[in-house]
Design an enzyme around this catalytic site. Structure first.
Site, PDB file in Angstrom:
ATOM      1  N   GLY A  48       0.814  -1.212   0.000  1.00  0.00           N
ATOM      2  CA  GLY A  48       0.000   0.000   0.000  1.00  0.00           C
ATOM      3  C   GLY A  48       0.849   1.265   0.000  1.00  0.00           C
ATOM      4  O   GLY A  48       0.559   2.217  -0.726  1.00  0.00           O
ATOM      5  N   ASN A  87      -8.259   4.439   7.872  1.00  0.00           N
ATOM      6  CA  ASN A  87      -7.660   3.424   8.744  1.00  0.00           C
ATOM      7  C   ASN A  87      -7.828   3.758  10.218  1.00  0.00           C
ATOM      8  O   ASN A  87      -7.995   2.890  11.052  1.00  0.00           O
ATOM      9  CB  ASN A  87      -6.170   3.244   8.426  1.00  0.00           C
ATOM     10  CG  ASN A  87      -5.412   4.552   8.432  1.00  0.00           C
ATOM     11  OD1 ASN A  87      -5.687   5.452   7.621  1.00  0.00           O
ATOM     12  ND2 ASN A  87      -4.465   4.679   9.353  1.00  0.00           N
ATOM     13  N   GLN A 136      -7.487   0.233   3.211  1.00  0.00           N
ATOM     14  CA  GLN A 136      -8.441  -0.333   4.175  1.00  0.00           C
ATOM     15  C   GLN A 136      -9.742  -0.731   3.483  1.00  0.00           C
ATOM     16  O   GLN A 136     -10.293  -1.795   3.748  1.00  0.00           O
ATOM     17  CB  GLN A 136      -8.784   0.684   5.283  1.00  0.00           C
ATOM     18  CG  GLN A 136      -7.727   0.891   6.326  1.00  0.00           C
ATOM     19  CD  GLN A 136      -7.447  -0.337   7.161  1.00  0.00           C
ATOM     20  OE1 GLN A 136      -8.316  -1.179   7.380  1.00  0.00           O
ATOM     21  NE2 GLN A 136      -6.223  -0.460   7.607  1.00  0.00           N
ATOM     22  N   ALA A 166      -2.236  -6.111   0.030  1.00  0.00           N
ATOM     23  CA  ALA A 166      -2.805  -7.453   0.255  1.00  0.00           C
ATOM     24  C   ALA A 166      -2.947  -7.822   1.728  1.00  0.00           C
ATOM     25  O   ALA A 166      -3.866  -8.552   2.097  1.00  0.00           O
ATOM     26  CB  ALA A 166      -1.951  -8.504  -0.461  1.00  0.00           C
ATOM     27  N   HIS A 167      -2.054  -7.332   2.578  1.00  0.00           N
ATOM     28  CA  HIS A 167      -2.060  -7.855   3.951  1.00  0.00           C
ATOM     29  C   HIS A 167      -3.213  -7.333   4.789  1.00  0.00           C
ATOM     30  O   HIS A 167      -3.423  -7.788   5.912  1.00  0.00           O
ATOM     31  CB  HIS A 167      -0.715  -7.631   4.642  1.00  0.00           C
ATOM     32  CG  HIS A 167      -0.443  -6.234   5.108  1.00  0.00           C
ATOM     33  ND1 HIS A 167      -0.720  -5.837   6.396  1.00  0.00           N
ATOM     34  CD2 HIS A 167       0.085  -5.164   4.489  1.00  0.00           C
ATOM     35  CE1 HIS A 167      -0.349  -4.562   6.533  1.00  0.00           C
ATOM     36  NE2 HIS A 167       0.134  -4.140   5.390  1.00  0.00           N
ATOM     37  N   THR A 217      12.390  -7.326 -10.293  1.00  0.00           N
ATOM     38  CA  THR A 217      11.923  -8.680 -10.592  1.00  0.00           C
ATOM     39  C   THR A 217      10.633  -8.968  -9.838  1.00  0.00           C
ATOM     40  O   THR A 217      10.524  -8.660  -8.651  1.00  0.00           O
ATOM     41  CB  THR A 217      13.009  -9.696 -10.193  1.00  0.00           C
ATOM     42  OG1 THR A 217      14.195  -9.367 -10.927  1.00  0.00           O
ATOM     43  CG2 THR A 217      12.588 -11.120 -10.503  1.00  0.00           C
ATOM     44  N   CYS A 274       1.643   5.669  16.015  1.00  0.00           N
ATOM     45  CA  CYS A 274       2.502   6.022  17.150  1.00  0.00           C
ATOM     46  C   CYS A 274       2.803   4.814  18.029  1.00  0.00           C
ATOM     47  O   CYS A 274       1.982   3.922  18.211  1.00  0.00           O
ATOM     48  CB  CYS A 274       1.911   7.160  17.963  1.00  0.00           C
ATOM     49  SG  CYS A 274       0.523   6.710  18.985  1.00  0.00           S
TER      50      CYS A 274
HETATM   51  C1  LIG Z   1      -1.954  -0.215   5.846  1.00  0.00           C
HETATM   52  C2  LIG Z   1      -2.259   1.007   5.087  1.00  0.00           C
HETATM   53  C3  LIG Z   1      -1.330   1.560   4.194  1.00  0.00           C
HETATM   54  C4  LIG Z   1       0.059   0.995   4.024  1.00  0.00           C
HETATM   55  O1  LIG Z   1       0.028  -0.240   3.378  1.00  0.00           O
HETATM   56  P1  LIG Z   1       1.306  -1.221   3.475  1.00  0.00           P
HETATM   57  O2  LIG Z   1       0.930  -2.349   2.577  1.00  0.00           O
HETATM   58  O3  LIG Z   1       1.388  -1.629   4.911  1.00  0.00           O
HETATM   59  O4  LIG Z   1       2.475  -0.470   3.012  1.00  0.00           O
HETATM   60  C5  LIG Z   1      -1.692   2.681   3.489  1.00  0.00           C
HETATM   61  N1  LIG Z   1      -2.901   3.236   3.634  1.00  0.00           N
HETATM   62  C6  LIG Z   1      -3.833   2.740   4.477  1.00  0.00           C
HETATM   63  C7  LIG Z   1      -5.171   3.398   4.564  1.00  0.00           C
HETATM   64  C8  LIG Z   1      -3.540   1.612   5.232  1.00  0.00           C
HETATM   65  O5  LIG Z   1      -4.451   1.132   6.073  1.00  0.00           O
END
Ligand SMILES: *Cc1c(COP(=O)(O)O)cnc(C)c1O
Length: 390
Positions: free
Chosen positions: A78, A161, A189, A210-211, A247, A335
């Site tokens: 993200g 988020n 999110q 993805a996570h 890659t 934080c």
């Molecule tokens: C988690 C998050 C990100 C960052 O994504 P990563 O895959 O952890 O780098 C960016 N924006 C929002 C709104 C998120 O919740």
């Protein structure tokens, strides 16, 4: 060996921070670590097998978000998607048109905030914040007043988020579209909870990671509408239509596509189950704990997301005590313990520091049960009370 536990169960209520990899996702990823290890850019059979997996994943993501496969750019997550969208487009647009201003909402994730700030501090862009209401929502009629030819690009978060509010993205994007200003939304999110459709929403750029939806960490997508001005921020090889060198991480990309499909087909079922839990959580906390406020919009919010501020407590201390009781929650912002600075998002929404410092975010997931929420609700009022006594 006989270690005494102070709690009976570990309860994870921080699904907005990250989610575990779904077993089905894990299984489709495994072959690409070892047996199917080829470089997708190689000519030979190993390379071709990886390339086929890559392009299958791309088509699958394109179907899921309703775009063309060549509009899907795989990234490392993200944060990278946000960086590529904002830096790549702001720099390309300035080069083409001279437009020199970036507009973002004041309640963005740091991946957008800090990127826009760097463009201001180092690349001499002007940075302006869009007005938002008390829930962090951008009003489309107000956005309209900000439109002018000097704007290089605009970014507003889809599902917040920290406070859970969901912006009227389609209306915002339509205004930008009419003015031919590229519009980006951070949907990292939102994509876990709303079926993304870039055609419906009319956005030009959309970030996904993805996570947040039971895929692996370290892989994401940036949707780039065909014709949107953009330059790569990571230069090198010509992977990803020359927009993102490096890659390909095939197992992760395959995992992202699978996780997104599973999410899309299970969203409605998940909502039916989790929204009543969220409502119970919000009602009970507001009722039981004095000097408490819900942050973000009550209805127009992510279905698994409840966030609060408690006056006169330190949110980090609250998280530590909850953790000792087996409950994993978040303050909602990045934080860490030891840096008790209140969240910038909450301060920008006008919460005074004595409120903003006491934030709590509770986010539920596929495995969350009513029993877990009930146990949480039993313990939280006591902990808040004990912190206020100190
Ligand atoms: C988690 C998050 C990100 C960052 O994504 P990563 O895959 O952890 O780098 C960016 N924006 C929002 C709104 C998120 O919740």
């Amino acid at each position: 060996m006989g270690k005494k536990m102070t709690f009976t169960k570990n309860c994870y209520l921080d699904f907005a921070a990250t989610t575990p990899v779904d077993q089905r996702v894990w299984e489709v990823m495994i072959p690409y670590f070892k047996d199917e290890f080829g470089n997708s850019s190689s000519i030979h059979m190993w390379g071709q097998k990886s390339e086929i997996a890559l392009e299958k994943a791309r088509i699958s993501v394109a179907k899921a978000i309703n775009c063309y496969p060549n509009e899907v750019i795989f990234t490392s997550g993200g944060s990278e998607s946000d960086n590529l969208a904002i830096k790549g487009t702001a720099l390309a647009r300035r080069r083409m048109t001279g437009a020199n201003k970036i507009l973002i909402s004041p309640v963005e994730h740091p991946a957008v905030f800090e990127t826009a700030r760097q463009l201001k501090d180092i690349f001499n862009f002007e940075l302006e914040y869009l007005p938002v209401d008390e829930y962090g929502l951008v009003d489309p009629t107000l956005l309209e007043k900000y439109i002018n030819p000097n704007i290089a690009m605009i970014s507003a978060i889809y599902g917040n988020n920290e406070i859970g509010s969901i912006n009227p993205i389609r209306e915002l994007a339509e205004i930008c579209h009419k003015a031919h200003i590229p519009f980006h939304t951070d949907a990292v999110q939102a994509a876990a909870h709303i079926k993304m459709d870039v055609n419906r929403d009319q956005v030009d750029l959309l970030s996904i990671g993805a996570h947040k939806f039971y895929g692996p960490k370290g892989v994401g997508v940036l949707y780039v509408r065909s014709g949107t001005p953009i330059i790569p921020t990571q230069t090198g090889g010509s992977q990803e239509f020359a927009l993102r060198a490096g890659t390909h991480n095939i197992p992760y990309i395959v995992g992202l596509a699978e996780a997104l499909n599973i999410t899309c087909e299970s969203i409605d079922r998940f909502h039916d189950r989790v929204i009543p839990l969220r409502e119970m959580l919000i009602d009970s906390i507001i009722k039981q704990i004095p000097d408490t406020r819900l942050t973000g919009h009550h209805k127009q919010r992510l279905p698994n997301h409840a966030s609060f501020v408690f006056k006169h407590i330190d949110g980090n201390e609250l998280l530590v005590l909850l953790d000792q009781q087996g409950f994993a929650c978040s303050s909602g912002s990045a934080c860490k313990v030891g840096s008790p600075k209140p969240s910038e998002v909450l301060l920008n929404l006008g919460f005074p520091p004595e409120w903003a410092a006491g934030s709590l975010r509770v986010t539920m997931g596929r495995t969350t049960t009513p029993e877990e929420i009930e146990a949480f609700l039993k313990i939280l009022p006591r902990i808040v009370k004990s912190l206020r006594k100190k």
